[in-house]
Design a protein around this motif. Structure first.
Motif, PDB file in Angstrom:
ATOM      1  N   ASP A 111       0.835  -1.194   0.000  1.00  0.00           N
ATOM      2  CA  ASP A 111       0.000   0.000   0.000  1.00  0.00           C
ATOM      3  C   ASP A 111       0.869   1.242   0.000  1.00  0.00           C
ATOM      4  N   GLY A 164       3.012  -0.800   3.757  1.00  0.00           N
ATOM      5  CA  GLY A 164       2.576  -2.103   4.229  1.00  0.00           C
ATOM      6  C   GLY A 164       2.658  -3.140   3.125  1.00  0.00           C
ATOM      7  N   HIS A 165       2.938  -4.393   3.471  1.00  0.00           N
ATOM      8  CA  HIS A 165       3.097  -5.460   2.491  1.00  0.00           C
ATOM      9  C   HIS A 165       2.078  -6.568   2.755  1.00  0.00           C
ATOM     10  N   TYR A 166       1.536  -7.130   1.659  1.00  0.00           N
ATOM     11  CA  TYR A 166       0.480  -8.125   1.767  1.00  0.00           C
ATOM     12  C   TYR A 166       0.736  -9.259   0.784  1.00  0.00           C
ATOM     13  N   TYR A 200      -6.685  -7.670  -7.283  1.00  0.00           N
ATOM     14  CA  TYR A 200      -6.449  -7.001  -6.000  1.00  0.00           C
ATOM     15  C   TYR A 200      -7.086  -5.608  -6.023  1.00  0.00           C
ATOM     16  N   LEU A 216      -4.203  -1.027  -3.419  1.00  0.00           N
ATOM     17  CA  LEU A 216      -2.916  -1.722  -3.346  1.00  0.00           C
ATOM     18  C   LEU A 216      -2.259  -1.739  -4.724  1.00  0.00           C
TER      19      LEU A 216
END
Length: 306
Positions: A105, A109-111, A117, A121
């Motif tokens: 994001d 932040g990492h996802y 998606y 993001l």
């Protein structure tokens, strides 16, 4: 009355009188230009020309003989410099670690990867065109306070590279050794991509496993006493099993397989003028295969096929 004989001078130093000829080109040379030869003396240029015509000694695998493991020193230096960069800026790991597909994001932040998606993001990793991660991740290591090993991660890897790398480089020569190292690192990254594309991995272990495989193949080809070599390989394979629960076993296995294949080509290519071509062809073929596998996997991730 007899005429005075002409004064002869050195062809390189016209003001210096000389009465000695080069036994190869027959030109006059002064003491400063004389070089000892099997018969008489030769000039500087003829000595250089003769040295170029002498066939250079080669190792059993076709590499040029060298006494200083320059490539091993450089690789260790690059790993240490990359580690210092991590300590100065922690974002280096997120930016250059091996990652097939991930999401991030705007706040850092990492996802885990998911397709499709949400628009808040954005993709990161190879799916975002960051192909350099296939190699840069192999020069990074765990920061001192992170992971199971911390600073021991780079210490153990560099210790292994120092001990085994020097032996392998001396036998393969610098060019073949560097190709082995990079293809092993790439092989480890590609297997990570194929099996766990959303897992971030770092470390030179894949390349070092490739060098370990090379050590084994070389020892068998040279007819060495295999007792010590077998103990080394047993330890390497045991660590491969243990690493399944601690580190990226996919990177280790990929490096091991790639390194073994490359070294088998080095060791068993037929002797003669075509040997370098056969060795190079196998390396290029493996590189092409790894690239194709990576491209196909990334394309599948980007379209949601996997």
């Amino acid at each position: 009355m007899e005429s005075e004989s002409a004064v002869t001078t050195c062809y390189r130093h016209p003001k210096v009188e000389s009465h000695v000829r080069c036994t190869r080109c027959d030109r006059y040379i002064c003491p400063n230009c004389m070089r000892e030869a099997a018969v008489g003396h030769q000039c500087v240029e003829c000595v250089k020309e003769g040295a170029r015509s002498i066939r250079q000694a080669r190792t059993a695998f076709g590499g040029r003989i060298s006494t200083v493991p320059v490539v091993t020193y450089v690789l260790i230096g690059l790993n240490v410099l990359a580690y210092l960069a991590e300590l100065l800026r922690s974002s280096v790991v997120d930016r250059f670690a091996m990652l097939g597909a991930g999401l991030a994001d705007s706040e850092g932040g990492h996802y885990l990867w998911d397709f499709p998606y949400p628009s808040v993001l954005h993709a990161e990793g190879l799916v975002d065109g960051e192909w350099y991660r296939l190699l840069t991740g192999a020069f990074l290591h765990l920061p001192p306070t992170e992971g199971t090993f911390g600073i021991a991660h780079i210490v153990m890897n560099m210790f292994a590279l120092w001990n085994i790398g020097r032996i392998v480089e001396a036998q393969l020569g610098r060019v073949r050794y560097l190709a082995l190292y990079l293809l092993s690192a790439l092989g480890g990254s590609v297997l990570v991509l194929l099996i766990v594309p959303d897992e971030q991995t770092i470390g030179a272990s894949g390349a070092i496993f490739g060098i370990g495989a090379a050590y084994y193949v070389m020892a068998r080809r040279l007819g060495m006493d295999m007792s010590g070599v077998n103990r080394f390989m047993a330890g390497l394979l045991i660590w491969l099993l243990i690493s399944a629960g601690l580190t990226s076993w996919q990177g280790h296995l990929g490096g091991l397989l790639a390194g073994g294949l490359v070294t088998a080509a080095y060791a068993y290519a037929p002797r003669g003028p075509r040997r370098p071509l056969v060795q190079a062809a196998v390396c290029v073929g493996l590189l092409a295969l790894l690239v194709v596998l990576a491209v196909l996997k990334v394309s599948a991730l980007k379209t949601g096929a996997v």
